[in-house]
Structure formats: C-alpha cells, structure tokens
Design a protein around this motif. Structure first.
Motif, PDB file in Angstrom:
ATOM      1  N   ILE A  34     -19.936  -1.355 -59.641  1.00 28.36           N
ATOM      2  CA  ILE A  34     -18.770  -2.147 -60.053  1.00 28.36           C
ATOM      3  C   ILE A  34     -18.992  -2.573 -61.495  1.00 28.36           C
ATOM      4  O   ILE A  34     -19.722  -3.516 -61.777  1.00 28.36           O
ATOM      5  CB  ILE A  34     -18.579  -3.350 -59.106  1.00 28.36           C
ATOM      6  N   PRO A  35     -18.412  -1.805 -62.419  1.00 35.18           N
ATOM      7  CA  PRO A  35     -18.683  -2.080 -63.833  1.00 35.18           C
ATOM      8  C   PRO A  35     -18.047  -3.387 -64.289  1.00 35.18           C
ATOM      9  O   PRO A  35     -17.186  -3.959 -63.615  1.00 35.18           O
ATOM     10  CB  PRO A  35     -18.065  -0.899 -64.568  1.00 35.18           C
ATOM     11  N   GLN A  36     -18.487  -3.798 -65.455  1.00 33.36           N
ATOM     12  CA  GLN A  36     -17.973  -5.040 -66.037  1.00 33.36           C
ATOM     13  C   GLN A  36     -16.485  -4.899 -66.372  1.00 33.36           C
ATOM     14  O   GLN A  36     -15.714  -5.841 -66.238  1.00 33.36           O
ATOM     15  CB  GLN A  36     -18.767  -5.340 -67.303  1.00 33.36           C
ATOM     16  N   GLU A  37     -16.099  -3.682 -66.817  1.00 36.68           N
ATOM     17  CA  GLU A  37     -14.691  -3.456 -67.167  1.00 36.68           C
ATOM     18  C   GLU A  37     -13.870  -3.325 -65.878  1.00 36.68           C
ATOM     19  O   GLU A  37     -14.410  -3.072 -64.818  1.00 36.68           O
ATOM     20  CB  GLU A  37     -14.537  -2.155 -67.979  1.00 36.68           C
ATOM     21  N   TYR A  38     -12.561  -3.499 -66.029  1.00 36.91           N
ATOM     22  CA  TYR A  38     -11.682  -3.312 -64.864  1.00 36.91           C
ATOM     23  C   TYR A  38     -11.562  -1.812 -64.611  1.00 36.91           C
ATOM     24  O   TYR A  38     -10.776  -1.120 -65.258  1.00 36.91           O
ATOM     25  CB  TYR A  38     -10.304  -3.909 -65.133  1.00 36.91           C
ATOM     26  N   ALA A  57      -1.367  -3.446 -60.687  1.00 34.58           N
ATOM     27  CA  ALA A  57      -2.611  -4.134 -61.086  1.00 34.58           C
ATOM     28  C   ALA A  57      -2.504  -4.713 -62.488  1.00 34.58           C
ATOM     29  O   ALA A  57      -3.160  -5.711 -62.789  1.00 34.58           O
ATOM     30  CB  ALA A  57      -3.772  -3.152 -61.006  1.00 34.58           C
ATOM     31  N   LYS A  58      -1.671  -4.109 -63.332  1.00 30.33           N
ATOM     32  CA  LYS A  58      -1.566  -4.619 -64.704  1.00 30.33           C
ATOM     33  C   LYS A  58      -0.936  -6.017 -64.752  1.00 30.33           C
ATOM     34  O   LYS A  58      -1.082  -6.715 -65.745  1.00 30.33           O
ATOM     35  CB  LYS A  58      -0.792  -3.644 -65.595  1.00 30.33           C
ATOM     36  N   HIS A  59      -0.239  -6.391 -63.688  1.00 30.20           N
ATOM     37  CA  HIS A  59       0.373  -7.717 -63.643  1.00 30.20           C
ATOM     38  C   HIS A  59      -0.548  -8.763 -63.010  1.00 30.20           C
ATOM     39  O   HIS A  59      -0.147  -9.916 -62.861  1.00 30.20           O
ATOM     40  CB  HIS A  59       1.702  -7.660 -62.884  1.00 30.20           C
ATOM     41  N   PHE A  60      -1.744  -8.371 -62.625  1.00 28.92           N
ATOM     42  CA  PHE A  60      -2.691  -9.291 -61.990  1.00 28.92           C
ATOM     43  C   PHE A  60      -3.291 -10.253 -63.016  1.00 28.92           C
ATOM     44  O   PHE A  60      -3.436  -9.922 -64.190  1.00 28.92           O
ATOM     45  CB  PHE A  60      -3.844  -8.502 -61.350  1.00 28.92           C
ATOM     46  N   SER A  61      -3.695 -11.440 -62.526  1.00 29.20           N
ATOM     47  CA  SER A  61      -4.476 -12.369 -63.359  1.00 29.20           C
ATOM     48  C   SER A  61      -5.903 -11.821 -63.458  1.00 29.20           C
ATOM     49  O   SER A  61      -6.274 -10.891 -62.731  1.00 29.20           O
ATOM     50  CB  SER A  61      -4.502 -13.730 -62.697  1.00 29.20           C
ATOM     51  N   GLY A  62      -6.700 -12.435 -64.357  1.00 33.66           N
ATOM     52  CA  GLY A  62      -8.092 -12.001 -64.523  1.00 33.66           C
ATOM     53  C   GLY A  62      -8.864 -12.063 -63.216  1.00 33.66           C
ATOM     54  O   GLY A  62      -9.626 -11.140 -62.889  1.00 33.66           O
ATOM     55  N   GLY A  63      -8.651 -13.145 -62.449  1.00 32.38           N
ATOM     56  CA  GLY A  63      -9.370 -13.314 -61.192  1.00 32.38           C
ATOM     57  C   GLY A  63      -9.012 -12.244 -60.183  1.00 32.38           C
ATOM     58  O   GLY A  63      -9.892 -11.687 -59.512  1.00 32.38           O
ATOM     59  N   LEU A  64      -7.719 -11.954 -60.082  1.00 33.41           N
ATOM     60  CA  LEU A  64      -7.278 -10.916 -59.135  1.00 33.41           C
ATOM     61  C   LEU A  64      -7.805  -9.547 -59.540  1.00 33.41           C
ATOM     62  O   LEU A  64      -8.180  -8.732 -58.690  1.00 33.41           O
ATOM     63  CB  LEU A  64      -5.747 -10.882 -59.071  1.00 33.41           C
ATOM     64  N   LYS A  65      -7.828  -9.316 -60.860  1.00 33.48           N
ATOM     65  CA  LYS A  65      -8.352  -8.027 -61.337  1.00 33.48           C
ATOM     66  C   LYS A  65      -9.823  -7.880 -60.953  1.00 33.48           C
ATOM     67  O   LYS A  65     -10.258  -6.818 -60.518  1.00 33.48           O
ATOM     68  CB  LYS A  65      -8.197  -7.926 -62.857  1.00 33.48           C
ATOM     69  N   ARG A  66     -10.587  -8.963 -61.127  1.00 32.43           N
ATOM     70  CA  ARG A  66     -12.006  -8.932 -60.754  1.00 32.43           C
ATOM     71  C   ARG A  66     -12.153  -8.668 -59.249  1.00 32.43           C
ATOM     72  O   ARG A  66     -13.039  -7.924 -58.828  1.00 32.43           O
ATOM     73  CB  ARG A  66     -12.674 -10.270 -61.079  1.00 32.43           C
ATOM     74  N   ARG A  67     -11.280  -9.282 -58.471  1.00 32.37           N
ATOM     75  CA  ARG A  67     -11.374  -9.105 -57.018  1.00 32.37           C
ATOM     76  C   ARG A  67     -10.992  -7.677 -56.612  1.00 32.37           C
ATOM     77  O   ARG A  67     -11.602  -7.096 -55.705  1.00 32.37           O
ATOM     78  CB  ARG A  67     -10.504 -10.146 -56.302  1.00 32.37           C
ATOM     79  N   LEU A  68      -9.993  -7.120 -57.314  1.00 37.21           N
ATOM     80  CA  LEU A  68      -9.629  -5.730 -57.026  1.00 37.21           C
ATOM     81  C   LEU A  68     -10.779  -4.800 -57.426  1.00 37.21           C
ATOM     82  O   LEU A  68     -11.107  -3.849 -56.706  1.00 37.21           O
ATOM     83  CB  LEU A  68      -8.349  -5.354 -57.797  1.00 37.21           C
ATOM     84  N   ASN A  69     -11.392  -5.105 -58.571  1.00 38.53           N
ATOM     85  CA  ASN A  69     -12.539  -4.327 -59.034  1.00 38.53           C
ATOM     86  C   ASN A  69     -13.639  -4.317 -57.968  1.00 38.53           C
ATOM     87  O   ASN A  69     -14.236  -3.275 -57.692  1.00 38.53           O
ATOM     88  CB  ASN A  69     -13.077  -4.969 -60.323  1.00 38.53           C
ATOM     89  N   LEU A  70     -13.851  -5.490 -57.377  1.00 35.76           N
ATOM     90  CA  LEU A  70     -14.871  -5.619 -56.338  1.00 35.76           C
ATOM     91  C   LEU A  70     -14.433  -4.879 -55.067  1.00 35.76           C
ATOM     92  O   LEU A  70     -15.221  -4.145 -54.460  1.00 35.76           O
ATOM     93  CB  LEU A  70     -15.110  -7.107 -56.047  1.00 35.76           C
ATOM     94  N   ALA A  71     -13.155  -5.060 -54.713  1.00 38.21           N
ATOM     95  CA  ALA A  71     -12.646  -4.444 -53.472  1.00 38.21           C
ATOM     96  C   ALA A  71     -12.809  -2.927 -53.501  1.00 38.21           C
ATOM     97  O   ALA A  71     -13.211  -2.313 -52.509  1.00 38.21           O
ATOM     98  CB  ALA A  71     -11.178  -4.811 -53.273  1.00 38.21           C
ATOM     99  N   ILE A  72     -12.525  -2.325 -54.659  1.00 32.17           N
ATOM    100  CA  ILE A  72     -12.644  -0.862 -54.772  1.00 32.17           C
ATOM    101  C   ILE A  72     -14.097  -0.441 -54.532  1.00 32.17           C
ATOM    102  O   ILE A  72     -14.363   0.586 -53.905  1.00 32.17           O
ATOM    103  CB  ILE A  72     -12.138  -0.388 -56.155  1.00 32.17           C
ATOM    104  N   GLY A  73     -15.028  -1.285 -55.000  1.00 35.13           N
ATOM    105  CA  GLY A  73     -16.446  -0.974 -54.813  1.00 35.13           C
ATOM    106  C   GLY A  73     -16.907  -1.060 -53.365  1.00 35.13           C
ATOM    107  O   GLY A  73     -17.977  -0.567 -53.032  1.00 35.13           O
ATOM    108  N   LEU A  74     -16.112  -1.671 -52.528  1.00 36.59           N
ATOM    109  CA  LEU A  74     -16.541  -1.852 -51.138  1.00 36.59           C
ATOM    110  C   LEU A  74     -15.958  -0.804 -50.193  1.00 36.59           C
ATOM    111  O   LEU A  74     -16.198  -0.846 -48.986  1.00 36.59           O
ATOM    112  CB  LEU A  74     -16.133  -3.253 -50.648  1.00 36.59           C
ATOM    113  N   LEU A  75     -15.189   0.137 -50.766  1.00 37.62           N
ATOM    114  CA  LEU A  75     -14.437   1.068 -49.915  1.00 37.62           C
ATOM    115  C   LEU A  75     -15.313   2.046 -49.137  1.00 37.62           C
ATOM    116  O   LEU A  75     -14.867   2.592 -48.131  1.00 37.62           O
ATOM    117  CB  LEU A  75     -13.421   1.846 -50.772  1.00 37.62           C
TER     118      LEU A  75
END
Lengths: 307, 398
Positions: free
Chosen positions: A80-84, A131-149
């Motif tokens: 889960i990289p630092q970038e989105y 996803a482009k309309h997400f807040s920073g927090g939601l983007k981080r959570r989506l970033n994490l969610a993708i890593g858990l798939l």
C-alpha cells in the motif's frame, strides 16, 4: 518471516545505497521502519515487495526468494504505497472490482473479499462515488481497502496516514491493529513517531542505507536510559569553563545550558547533580528514564535538515 | 483478468472528455474542413469553382463572343466587372483569384502578328495565389484565346455553327482528349477530396491514442498505481496487452465513425460524399494493422517518457512529423522526389497508401498486404520495445 540477507543495492549510476544490509522481520509482528527522508526506507520496502532486485544477497519471504517464487509470494502480499494507488476517475466500487479481479478466485470469493475490505475500512456508503471526489481520509481508506483484497498475510504500508484528519488516522491505525491481531505481518513506515510507538512491537531505525538499531520497541528504548538537565539560560555562557570540562570528563554533553548523556548508573547521576549544585547554577528541569522514540531517533540520525 | 484490465481502460478513456475530443471530434472537424476546402484541388466536382474577374475596356460584338468563350471555361467561374475599380475591389475582397483586363480593341489587336504591351490582355493575380493555380488560370485564358482565334479562322469557310464548333474543338484539342482514372476494376469515376481526406485524417486521429494512453500509463506511474500493479501477481505483458485491446476498439470505432462522417455528414455541407467501392472488407485488416501500429507507438512513448507533459509533447510532435512527411497534410504527389522517398518511411504513409489502394484504386489484397505487413512489423517491434521499457517506469519512480 521476511529475511534480507547481506543485500547490496544501488540505483543506476548511483553509489551503493545498501552494503551487505541484513534484516529479519518475524512473522506476525507489526514492524515499524523509521528513518529520515533519503534514509532508504522506500527502497528497502521496494526490495522486500520485489519491485526492485538487489545486486547481491537475497530477499526471502517465508523462505522463498522472488527469483523462483515471485507470483507465489506476491499472491499473499499487499503493498500500500504512500500515493493514492488507484484510479480517481473510477468509483470506489469499480476500483475494488478491478483490483480484486487481478487475483485468482471465483466471483463469489472476490465479492466476499470486496465486502470484507469495505467493512474493515469503513467505506460502506461511499462505494458508488468517484474516487476523485473523496476526501483525503476516504482516499487513504480506499487505498488500504484495495490492499486487503487478496486477504494478505504480509502487508507493507508506506506512510498510510499522511495528510488526513485525526478521526481517519485513528480509524486507519485501529484497522491496522485489527489486521495484525488477525494474523497479518505488517511492515509500516511513518514519520509520526507516536504512531510507531503506539502500533509497533518491533522497530528499526535506518539512515544512509544502514540499519542503526533494530529490535523490540521496549527493549530498544530501555537499553538507553538518558538524563537531561536544563539549566537556567540566564546564567553566563558555560562553554569552555572548568565546569564544562568537568561535565565532559564525566561523559556528558553540555550545550546551550542543557546537559545530556547516558549515565553509567544512578550514582553517576548523583555526582552530576552535585557538580551542578556546587557551581550554584539553578536547575529548571531534570528528566531521567526510558528514551522516547523521538529522542532516540534524533540521537541516532541527528537533527540536521535532510533533502 | 484481461477482461477486467480492458474494462478499466475503457472506463478511463470514455470518462476522459479531452481524450474523446482529440480522438473523435478533432478528426471529424478536420475531415469536414479539408474535404470541403480541397474538393476542387484534389478532384471532385465542387459546386463552387474558383473565380476570375473580367473587365472589358470597350465592348464590341466580337468582345461579347470573347466573353462568352471565357464564361464557358472549364473549372472557372467568371465575374464581370463594370470598371477597373470594381475589378480591383473583387480582387481585394478575395471574391476572385485573378483579374483579367481586355484592352480596348483587343479583338482587333489579336489578329495582328505583333502587338505592343498596351494592346495585350492583362492578368493580375492575387499575390497569395500558388504557382499551380496561376498556371491553371494562364492555361485557361490561353485556351479561351485559342478558341477565339480558331473561330475566326473558320469564319472564312462559312460553315454551319455545328460543323464550325466541331472543327474548332478538334483544332484546339477538346475532341482529341479523353480522361479517366486508373482503378483496378476499371470504373471511371473520379476520386474526390473526401476519398482522400477521410483516410488521411482518420489515420492521423488514430495515432492520437498516444494522448490517453500516455496519460493513463504515466498517471499510474506517478500515483503509485503501477507500483501496486507490479506487486500483484499479474505479468507486465498482460497490463500492456490490456491497454492494447481497448484502444484497438477505440480505433475501430473511430474508423467506422469517420467513414460514416465521409458518407453522410460531408454531403450535408455541400461537399461530395465518400464512396465505398471495391473490396471494402480489406479496410478491416488494414484498420487493425494501423491501430496496432498507432497503439504500439503510443505505448513506447508512454513507457519511455518521464512525465505526462513530456509524453504528450513527444507524442503530439511525433504525430505531426509522421503526418507531415507521410502525406497526411501535404499529398505525396506534390512533394519532390527526395521527400517522396522520406514519406515512404512514415507508418502513416504506409497506412494512407493502404487506404488509397482500397478507396481510390479499388485495389485488392495484393495491393494492400505489403502496407499491412509493414505496419504489423512496425507495431510488433515497438510493442516489444515498450514491454522492455515498461519495467523501467516503476524503477524510475523509486
């Protein structure tokens, strides 16, 4: 277990960054990797995730090397990289569907994994939004969610809480702890020392491509009890005085009316306080005991600014 | 897995309004403009012929005959001016390309063996008129004068009008020349500008997939998505093939759309429509080969570039150069021999020759396959290079 055995690495036309670097991360640990900018954290993580290949030595995950078991290792790993690392033009659901379909499994398995990732990262109710309309927090959570798939046993998180509000940060840290409790090994980098102190049970501090210290967090901090005495700054300058010389002879450092150092024992602290009181300099603050991670970090890596 | 990658790429491209404009709107506009603008220069029967102005300093019955001959000139529209000032005004207003002044007693002077400059017909060209147009107008004027002179010659024979016209036509060559167009099936229909504009601008726009491809690939690299993809057990070749397939579809949609524009939209703007004749099915393998060449070119640029800006600049300039030397912007037949040899090095030229072989020459497989082969060879080489460079994208990000 992650095992890096005497690895050498350098980027093209660059000097050697890692020279015979070795590191072991035990299975099931929550490992914090600290270091200033340019220390080599991201490169080390890239070597551990197989994105980069060492010129010498080997990286082994559960005894398997990337050369012969690349896809086998990657199927149980998440980076889960630092970038989105997702597509902002797609909705959260479309992103999750796309990334989940890259892993083997039946449709229903994938659907369950997506539901699990959404639930764990609190994305329910947001999945249909782009996803482009997400807040920073939601983007981080989506970033994490993708890593858990892929339900990873080994998760690499590169500064996952940068630029988000305290609520999202707390939620993400709790999610990471939950993942670790569920059995995942987590390698975590961050510049937030208190996060590492709060989360990790195993820590390494690195700088200039070298591991400076590595071990269980408590043992690292206990190893180096420290004394700090703040003197009244209104007093005359102390540099070059016999008092300064006496302090240094005892193995302490006097700088800007602050004495710091690692005493041999408690008796030496008493001797130090006697010396200060004999000089008649008012003491403003005394601290002694376990290092904080931040103090240890600065002690090991210095305080000068990095590029 | 591949289906998911293809689906993702399609979603990305169809949600990128700028990419859609470049891929679909740009070629439609180009086809409309160039088909209409060049319909008289590149064959075809335009409804608007280039105009020339005509002013007679005096007007006798013989002058009227001269005027009648002028107005019958093939491919030119003659506007009469009542005065020299009006003639010059027509030229200033760009309503005519050349102003012709017939001096007083010109019809008398024309019979003299020698005339001085004041007695000669004078053509004043618009300063911006290309040499080819000047030659055409001069040729047409000389033809009109020849016809007039021939008419005068046959006056002495006192022939009926019909016979006299036949002899004049024979003398000046009208009835001695017949024209046709070389096509494989021998059909003698004149190729029009749409037949040339549609393939040219279709090929040009197909190569513009470099914009969305490089944008998505480099954004993936910059955002860390590529790093994530490379830590997922998917072969790099799948990721690149996953980009190739949807853009193949995009290019096919472009081709169908541009052909429909040529057939149905251009005629609405007073131009001639595109005619699909001969072995039209050959356009399918040809379009696929052009598409593969365009996508591979785009993938290589995207994989080698270090930023989206660099990729779009390199891709844009690369396309313009390939188009300029490949006969997209300037037809190769007007190029000098050296430039024609250079044109043959451009994949856009191979593509254009392939389309012309089908649409203009009604050629068969034997005319098209060499171009398809060159395009596929180009596509294969560039795809392999792109695949090799693809790994470097993540390495450069560290």
């Amino acid at each position: 277990m992650i095992k890096l055995c005497a690895i050498d690495f350098n980027y093209a036309k660059q000097p050697l960054l890692f020279n015979e670097l070795s590191l072991e991360i035990t299975k099931g640990s929550l490992f914090g990797l600290l270091g200033p900018n340019g220390a080599g954290k991201t490169t080390l993580m890239s070597l551990m995730t197989g994105l980069l290949t060492p010129s010498q030595g080997e990286v082994a995950i559960d005894g398997k090397g990337y050369r012969n078991h690349r896809f086998d290792i990657l199927s149980g790993l998440a980076h889960i990289p630092q970038e989105y690392a997702f597509y902002p033009q797609l909705s959260a659901a479309e992103n999750l569907q796309f990334f989940s379909s890259l892993y083997p499994g039946t449709m229903s398995q994938r659907r369950r994994r997506i539901e699990h990732a959404i639930e764990l990262t609190g994305l329910t109710g947001h999945v249909k939004r782009l996803a482009k309309h997400f807040s920073g927090g939601l983007k981080r959570r989506l970033n994490l969610a993708i890593g858990l798939l892929n339900k990873p046993e080994l998760i690499f998180l590169d500064e996952p809480t940068v630029g988000i509000d305290p609520q999202s940060r707390r939620f993400i840290l709790q999610s990471i702890q939950a993942l670790n409790r569920a059995g995942s090994t987590i390698v975590y980098t961050s510049h937030y020392m208190e996060e590492i102190e709060q989360l990790c049970n195993d820590v390494a501090i690195m700088d200039h491509g070298r591991i400076l210290v590595h071990g269980p967090l408590n043992r690292i901090l206990e190893k180096r009890p420290m004394v700090e005495i703040d003197l009244d700054p209104q007093q005359q300058p102390l540099a070059g005085t016999p008092f300064n010389q006496a302090i240094e002879e005892m193995g302490f450092t006097l700088s800007h009316h602050r004495i710091t150092g690692k005493p041999r024992d408690q008796k030496q602290i008493a001797e130090l306080l006697t010396a200060v009181s004999r000089e008649g300099i008012p003491i403003l603050n005394i601290s002694y005991g376990k290092h904080t991670l931040e103090k240890l970090f600065f002690e090991l890596t210095n305080t000068h600014l990095r590029d | 897995m591949l289906i998911a990658i293809v689906r993702k790429e399609l979603l990305l491209v169809f949600r990128d309004i700028h990419a859609l404009m470049v891929l679909f709107l740009l070629p439609i506009v180009f086809i409309l403009i160039m088909s209409l603008a060049l319909q008289d220069r590149m064959g075809g029967d335009s409804k608007e012929h280039p105009g020339i102005g005509l002013w007679l300093e005096s007007e006798t019955s013989l002058d009227k005959e001269m005027v009648a001959i002028f107005t019958r000139l093939e491919g030119l529209r003659v506007e009469r001016a009542a005065s020299r000032q009006q003639l010059l005004r027509l030229l200033d207003e760009k309503r005519i390309l050349a102003a012709i002044t017939l001096p007083e007693n010109f019809t008398t002077a024309i019979r003299s063996p020698i005339t001085d400059d004041r007695e000669k017909l004078h053509i004043l060209y618009s300063a911006s008129l290309p040499a080819s147009m000047r030659r055409s107008i001069l040729g047409a004027v000389r033809e009109a004068l020849g016809e007039y002179q021939a008419n005068r010659l046959f006056e002495y024979y006192n022939l009926p009008d019909e016979q006299r016209r036949q002899r004049v036509d024979h003398l000046i060559g009208h009835s001695l020349v017949v024209t046709s167009y070389h096509t494989r099936n021998g059909r003698a229909e004149q190729p029009n500008s749409v037949q040339q504009s549609v393939p040219a601008w279709l090929i040009f726009s197909m190569f513009f997939v470099v914009i969305p491809i490089s944008t998505t690939l480099l954004t993936e690299g910059q955002q860390g998505t590529l790093q994530r993809l490379r830590t997922i057990p998917v072969p790099g070749s799948y990721l690149l093939i996953g980009k190739l397939i949807p853009y193949l579809g995009v290019n096919v949609i472009q081709a169908v759309l541009m052909l429909l524009v040529g057939i149905h939209l251009v005629p609405l703007f007073s131009g001639e429509g595109l005619r699909l004749e001969g072995e039209v099915w050959l356009l399918i393998p040809l379009t696929l080969a052009v598409s593969l060449a365009a996508i591979s070119f785009a993938l290589l640029i995207a994989a080698r570039a270090r930023s989206t800006e660099q990729a779009t600049t390199l891709g844009g300039i690369g396309n313009l150069i390939l188009a300029a030397i490949g006969g997209i912007m300037v037809p190769t037949f007007v190029m000098p021999a050296l430039m024609q040899k250079i044109a043959a090095l451009s994949p856009m030229n191979w593509a254009l020759e392939g389309f012309f072989a089908v649409l203009l020459r009604q050629g068969g497989w034997e005319m098209v396959w060499p171009e398809i082969f060159k395009l596929l060879l180009f596509a294969g080489s560039l795809f392999l290079l792109a695949l090799h460079s693809y790994k470097g994208l993540t390495d450069r990000k560290q």
